[in-house]
Motif scaffolding. Structure first.
Motif, PDB file in Angstrom:
ATOM      1  N   PRO A   1       0.794  -1.236   0.000  1.00  0.00           N
ATOM      2  CA  PRO A   1       0.000   0.000   0.000  1.00  0.00           C
ATOM      3  C   PRO A   1       0.822   1.280   0.000  1.00  0.00           C
ATOM      4  O   PRO A   1       0.324   2.347  -0.317  1.00  0.00           O
ATOM      5  N   GLY A   2       2.120   1.186   0.316  1.00  0.00           N
ATOM      6  CA  GLY A   2       2.895   2.405   0.539  1.00  0.00           C
ATOM      7  C   GLY A   2       3.315   3.158  -0.701  1.00  0.00           C
ATOM      8  O   GLY A   2       3.575   4.358  -0.650  1.00  0.00           O
ATOM      9  N   GLY A   3       3.435   2.488  -1.847  1.00  0.00           N
ATOM     10  CA  GLY A   3       3.901   3.144  -3.054  1.00  0.00           C
ATOM     11  C   GLY A   3       5.408   3.087  -3.175  1.00  0.00           C
ATOM     12  O   GLY A   3       6.144   2.831  -2.205  1.00  0.00           O
ATOM     13  N   LEU A   4       5.906   3.341  -4.388  1.00  0.00           N
ATOM     14  CA  LEU A   4       7.320   3.162  -4.689  1.00  0.00           C
ATOM     15  C   LEU A   4       8.232   4.006  -3.814  1.00  0.00           C
ATOM     16  O   LEU A   4       9.220   3.507  -3.260  1.00  0.00           O
ATOM     17  N   MET A   5       7.953   5.293  -3.661  1.00  0.00           N
ATOM     18  CA  MET A   5       8.878   6.174  -2.943  1.00  0.00           C
ATOM     19  C   MET A   5       8.976   5.828  -1.456  1.00  0.00           C
ATOM     20  O   MET A   5       9.952   6.165  -0.798  1.00  0.00           O
ATOM     21  N   ALA A   6       7.994   5.132  -0.943  1.00  0.00           N
ATOM     22  CA  ALA A   6       8.072   4.703   0.458  1.00  0.00           C
ATOM     23  C   ALA A   6       9.159   3.662   0.665  1.00  0.00           C
ATOM     24  O   ALA A   6       9.656   3.486   1.786  1.00  0.00           O
ATOM     25  N   HIS A   7       9.566   2.992  -0.434  1.00  0.00           N
ATOM     26  CA  HIS A   7      10.466   1.847  -0.290  1.00  0.00           C
ATOM     27  C   HIS A   7      11.811   2.020  -0.988  1.00  0.00           C
ATOM     28  O   HIS A   7      12.730   1.238  -0.723  1.00  0.00           O
ATOM     29  N   LEU A   8      11.955   2.992  -1.870  1.00  0.00           N
ATOM     30  CA  LEU A   8      13.235   3.192  -2.551  1.00  0.00           C
ATOM     31  C   LEU A   8      14.314   3.614  -1.570  1.00  0.00           C
ATOM     32  O   LEU A   8      14.077   4.424  -0.673  1.00  0.00           O
ATOM     33  N   GLU A   9      15.533   3.102  -1.751  1.00  0.00           N
ATOM     34  CA  GLU A   9      16.645   3.520  -0.905  1.00  0.00           C
ATOM     35  C   GLU A   9      17.178   4.880  -1.364  1.00  0.00           C
ATOM     36  O   GLU A   9      16.928   5.311  -2.482  1.00  0.00           O
TER      37      GLU A   9
END
Length: 369
Positions: A108-116
């Motif tokens: 649910p968080g979306g890409l930018m929530a998880h990119l390093e």
């Protein structure tokens, strides 16, 4: 030395193993999203197999290295299709795009929530969809890695979406799918594959398992790549596919080094192809590591293997076979200092065998220019 070893749940390797893939995919889901390269007709055989297996297929074309916009749009497409699994048929860019969407579709968080680095870097909130990777180039080893490299144009960076659960459920490495690959692609991807067994061999995180893979793959890859620069050869294609797979296994478990630490920022500011960037940087980073005190025995071993396959001047050999310099790939001299600074903070740099300061990184970039 304590170590772990992670890889795809199942790896199929060998000429012809992609036959009947549609039925294998049917074990995972009745609705899938298929990622392929810009030339859709090259994926027709797999689309037809999936259709024959009664699988509902949506398709996404990946014409370049995946960026934020492509991944976000494809994630929406996967959700709208109700995809229960993701299949990626193509080079490293296609596999990374599919891997990212498999990870993000349930998250649910979306890409930018998880990119390093440029994002929040948070772990995924949910397990990825089942993912099947089918490489058609011998280079990145992305079929057995737990990250996807994404271009972030607004930040002028390429960074990773990373989670151990992103390892493929099935990696199908059929060297026949690489037959006839154009020479420039073969050279760039092949140098990437060779880099990805050399850097883990020198890595501060190297272990006996990765050493065993790398020691076999380095000379085999150099010799096969040299042969493919003079003629098409199925045996050499088989070898390069093995070397690419070995590189993915090695880097996923022992890390990389300064070549890849620099390659991400170079690609982010220039759009240059990843494999070509790695090939241009490799000889100069090896020299910098040697000068900074990296394991002399391993450095000497590598220099001997390179000389035996292509001669003592790897950079000259690559140029003679059409590999451009970083300037020809689009890197501006004005960006060199910023690239070196960005590389210092990359995850790959942490496993380089010795510390290379910013001045040394700048010299590598200038030598490869």
């Amino acid at each position: 030395m304590a170590h772990s070893f992670r890889t795809a749940a199942e790896i199929l390797f060998g000429r012809g193993v992609s036959a009947g893939l549609g039925a294998r995919v049917g074990r995972f889901a009745e609705r899938v999203i298929l990622f392929h390269g810009a030339t859709a007709v090259r994926a027709e055989w797999l689309a037809n197999e999936l259709d024959a297996a009664g699988i509902a297929v949506a398709r996404v074309a990946v014409a370049a290295e995946p960026d934020v916009a492509l991944v976000e749009a494809a994630t929406i497409a996967a959700r709208d299709h109700g995809a229960g699994a993701v299949v990626a048929l193509g080079g490293g860019a296609v596999i990374d795009a599919g891997k990212a969407v498999a990870a993000l579709a349930p998250a649910p968080g979306g890409l930018m929530a998880h990119l390093e680095i440029v994002g929040a870097g948070r772990p995924l909130e949910a397990a990825p969809l089942p993912f099947v990777a089918v490489p058609t180039t011998a280079g990145t080893g992305a079929e057995v890695t737990a990250n996807a490299v994404i271009s972030v144009p607004q930040a002028r960076r390429k960074v990773s979406l990373r989670d151990d659960r992103m390892l493929a459920d099935l990696a199908v490495v059929d060297p026949a799918l690489t037959d006839g690959c154009p020479g420039r692609v073969t050279l760039a991807s092949g140098l990437d594959a060779v880099t990805q067994v050399i850097e883990p061999y020198l890595s501060s995180r190297a272990n006996r398992l990765t050493d065993a893979l790398a020691r076999d793959a380095i000379p085999a890859g150099l010799a096969a790549l040299a042969r493919l620069m003079t003629q098409e050869d199925p045996d050499a294609r088989d070898t390069m596919s093995h070397v690419s797979l070995a590189g993915g296994l090695c880097l996923a478990n022992a890390g990389l080094g300064a070549v890849h630490g620099l390659a991400g920022p170079v690609g982010g500011v220039s759009g240059a192809p990843h494999g070509a960037v790695c090939g241009a940087l490799l000889p100069h980073v090896l020299a910098a590591n040697a000068a900074a005190g990296a394991d002399p025995a391993r450095i000497a071993e590598l220099r001997g293997l390179i000389a035996a396959a292509v001669g003592p001047d790897l950079a000259g050999w690559a140029r003679d076979h059409g590999l451009p310099g970083l300037g020809e790939m689009g890197l501006a001299r004005a960006d060199i200092a910023a690239v070196a600074e960005a590389a210092e903070g990359s995850s790959s740099m942490r496993s380089n065998p010795v510390r290379l300061d910013r001045a040394a990184l700048v010299r590598c970039l200038e030598a490869a220019y």
